[in-house]
Design a protein around this motif. Structure first.
Motif, mmCIF file in Angstrom:
data_model
loop_
_atom_site.group_PDB
_atom_site.id
_atom_site.type_symbol
_atom_site.label_atom_id
_atom_site.label_comp_id
_atom_site.label_asym_id
_atom_site.label_seq_id
_atom_site.Cartn_x
_atom_site.Cartn_y
_atom_site.Cartn_z
ATOM 1 N N ALA A 1 0.541 -13.117 7.059
ATOM 2 C CA ALA A 1 -0.779 -12.540 6.418
ATOM 3 C C ALA A 1 -1.254 -13.505 5.572
ATOM 4 O O ALA A 1 -0.372 -13.971 4.606
ATOM 5 C CB ALA A 1 -0.662 -11.102 6.071
ATOM 6 N N GLU B 1 -5.386 -9.974 2.763
ATOM 7 C CA GLU B 1 -5.017 -8.514 3.048
ATOM 8 C C GLU B 1 -4.562 -7.972 2.053
ATOM 9 O O GLU B 1 -4.604 -6.852 1.847
ATOM 10 C CB GLU B 1 -4.115 -8.516 4.203
ATOM 11 C CG GLU B 1 -4.480 -8.923 5.557
ATOM 12 C CD GLU B 1 -3.506 -8.691 6.694
ATOM 13 O OE1 GLU B 1 -2.776 -7.521 6.911
ATOM 14 O OE2 GLU B 1 -3.570 -9.442 7.673
ATOM 15 N N TYR B 2 -3.526 -8.652 1.188
ATOM 16 C CA TYR B 2 -3.128 -7.941 0.188
ATOM 17 C C TYR B 2 -3.103 -8.940 -1.045
ATOM 18 O O TYR B 2 -3.090 -10.038 -1.048
ATOM 19 C CB TYR B 2 -1.583 -7.719 0.306
ATOM 20 C CG TYR B 2 -1.400 -6.411 1.416
ATOM 21 C CD1 TYR B 2 -1.588 -5.164 1.056
ATOM 22 C CD2 TYR B 2 -1.065 -6.684 2.569
ATOM 23 C CE1 TYR B 2 -1.471 -4.240 1.988
ATOM 24 C CE2 TYR B 2 -0.811 -5.710 3.589
ATOM 25 C CZ TYR B 2 -1.137 -4.557 3.296
ATOM 26 O OH TYR B 2 -0.835 -3.608 4.338
ATOM 27 N N SER C 1 -4.596 -3.829 -3.014
ATOM 28 C CA SER C 1 -5.698 -3.811 -1.879
ATOM 29 C C SER C 1 -6.961 -3.303 -1.967
ATOM 30 O O SER C 1 -6.919 -2.463 -3.008
ATOM 31 C CB SER C 1 -4.969 -3.359 -0.548
ATOM 32 O OG SER C 1 -6.076 -3.108 0.471
ATOM 33 N N LYS D 1 -4.467 1.111 3.153
ATOM 34 C CA LYS D 1 -3.520 0.138 3.319
ATOM 35 C C LYS D 1 -2.160 0.185 2.607
ATOM 36 O O LYS D 1 -1.416 -0.659 2.994
ATOM 37 C CB LYS D 1 -4.168 -1.307 3.421
ATOM 38 C CG LYS D 1 -5.085 -1.544 4.176
ATOM 39 C CD LYS D 1 -5.754 -3.092 4.096
ATOM 40 C CE LYS D 1 -4.798 -3.894 4.820
ATOM 41 N NZ LYS D 1 -5.424 -5.100 5.449
#
Length: 372
Positions: A85, A121-122, A350, A355
Motif C-alpha cells: 500500500a 492509505e495510512y 488515517s 480504518k
C-alpha cells in the motif's frame, strides 16, 4: 495580526538544509537520562531520498523565524496478507524549545494532510516510549484543525544497540561469509518472504535490490553477509556504515550510564576496544539495514550477528544497530550480547477512523533502522 497569520507553514526545499540541521542541533532527544542528537549532516535529505518515491518537507514559522520542521516520505510498504500500500512516513520532526507549546503538529496538519492523494492509505510515525508530551497528542484532534488525522498506537519497536566488547565464538552450525553477485536471487527470495509478513516492511524485488546497491552511499554486494547450511543460503543481513550521513551523538550520558562509560573506558585499553566517545562525539556504528532468515530461526540470526560482531570489532566500531518489533522471537539471540534497547511506539494514522478500529497490538511490526 491574527494568530493564523502569526504562524505559517512553508515548503522547505533543499537550500534550507543548513538551517534545518541547526534546528536539529538545538533540539536533541531526551531518553532515559540521555540527550541524543540524531545527526543527519551533511545532508538531511539523503535518507528521505533513499527510502521513498517522493518526499515533502515543511517548516513552521513565526514571522520569519523557523520554529521547527518535519519531513514526510511517501513509500510502498506491506500492510496485510502480502499486500502493498502507499503510506506516508512522518519523521525527522524537530522543534526548537521556543516553538514547543505552539501546536506544531496541528499547525502543520493542513500542509501535510490537507488535500492529500487518496491513494495514501495510512500515515505512520515513531514516538520514543517515554516521550509523554508527544504521546499525549496521539488522536487528540482539534476542531480548529480538521486536517489532523485520526491516530492510535499499534505496537512497539526497539532499536537494539549491541556494544562490541570481547570477541565472541562463531557459530558451529552455520557457515557465514560475504555475499557475491551469484547470491542475489536467494537473498531477494529470503527478504521478500520476510518482508511480506511484516507490517510496514518495504517493497522488495530484484530490481529494488539492485537499485539499492547502486544508489546507497558506501554500499555494495560486499555489505551483505549470508549464512549457509551446506550449500544452501538460509540467512542474510546487510551491514552498512551510514556514519557519513547518519550519526548518533550522545550530548549527555546521564548519571548511571556516565559511570558505566567511565568504567568501560578504563578497561578499554586492556580489552583492545575503542573507548566510548565523549559527549558530543559520534559513535562509530554499523547499521543492519536488512535481515531475513529461513523459517525465522533465531539461531541463524545469531550466527549472522556473531560474524558481524567479530568483523566490525576488529575494525574498531563501537556498536551494531538493528531494529525489531519487541514481540519478535528473533530478539532472543540478544541475550548473548551486551545490548541497550531504545523502544518507540509505532503510531498509525488515517483520515478515516474506521480504518484504524481493528489496528492494535500488531505483531511483527517492521522497524526500519535506515530511516529512524
Amino acid at each position: 495580526m491574527t494568530n493564523q497569520s502569526y504562524y505559517q507553514a512553508r515548503e522547505l526545499e533543499e537550500e534550507w538544509n543548513e538551517k534545518m540541521l541547526a534546528v536539529a542541533q538545538e533540539s536533541p532527544v531526551e531518553s532515559g537520562g540521555f540527550h541524543i542528537l540524531f545527526d543527519r549532516s551533511p545532508d538531511i535529505f539523503t535518507i528521505p531520498k533513499l527510502t521513498s518515491y517522493r518526499y515533502r518537507c515543511g517548516g513552521l514559522f513565526r514571522k520569519d523565524e523557523m520554529l521547527g520542521y518535519a519531513i514526510a516520505t511517501f513509500q510502498k510498504r506491506y500492510i496485510y496478507h502480502q499486500r502493498l500500500a502507499n503510506v506516508m512516513y512522518v519523521g525527522n520532526m524537530h522543534v526548537k524549545e521556543e516553538g514547543r507549546g505552539a501546536g506544531f503538529f496541528y499547525r502543520m496538519s493542513n500542509f501535510f494532510f490537507g488535500g492529500l492523494d487518496p491513494d495514501v492509505e495510512y500515515f505512520y510515525a515513531y514516538i520514543m516510549e517515554n516521550n509523554e508530551p508527544a504521546l499525549n497528542l496521539v488522536n487528540r484532534r482539534h476542531p480548529r484543525f480538521p486536517d489532523a488525522p485520526y491516530a492510535k498506537k499499534v505496537g512497539l519497536i526497539s532499536m537494539v544497540n549491541i556494544l562490541l566488547t570481547i570477541p565472541v565464538r562463531m557459530s558451529r552450525k552455520y557457515t557465514v561469509r560475504t555475499a557475491t553477485y551469484d547470491d542475489i536471487d536467494p537473498i531477494v527470495e529470503l527478504l521478500q518472504e520476510e518482508y511480506s509478513i511484516r507490517f510496514l516492511a518495504p517493497e522488495m524485488n530484484r530490481d529494488i535490490f539492485l537499485r539499492n546497491l547502486k544508489q546507497r552511499p558506501n554500499f555494495g554486494i560486499e555489505n551483505y553477509a549470508v549464512a549457509l547450511t551446506g550449500n544452501q543460503i538460509v540467512g542474510v543481513c546487510s551491514c552498512w556504515d551510514m556514519t557519513s550521513f547518519k550519526k548518533n551523538r550522545v550530548l549527555k550520558y546521564g548519571v548511571a550510564f556516565g559511570m558505566i562509560r567511565l568504567l568501560y573506558n578504563a578497561g578499554a585499553p586492556l580489552l583492545g576496544i575503542p573507548s566510548l566517545p565523549s559527549p558530543g562525539e559520534a559513535f562509530r556504528d554499523i547499521t543492519i539495514a536488512e535481515y531475513a532468515v529461513k523459517d525465522r530461526e533465531p539461531a541463524i540470526m545469531e550466527a549472522l550477528l556473531r560474524y558481524a560482531y567479530n568483523e566490525f570489532k576488529r575494525q574498531e566500531y563501537h556498536s551494531i544497530i538493528l531494529g525489531a518489533s519487541v514481540d519478535d522471537p528473533l530478539l532472543s539471540f540478544t541475550k548473548n550480547f551486551y545490548t541497550k534497547h531504545v523502544r518507540s511506539h509505532v503510531v498509525l494514522g488515517s483520515m478515516q477512523w474506521e480504518k484504524l478500529v481493528e489496528k492494535e497490538n500488531i505483531p511483527l511490526i517492521y522497524a526500519d533502522a535506515v530511516q529512524i
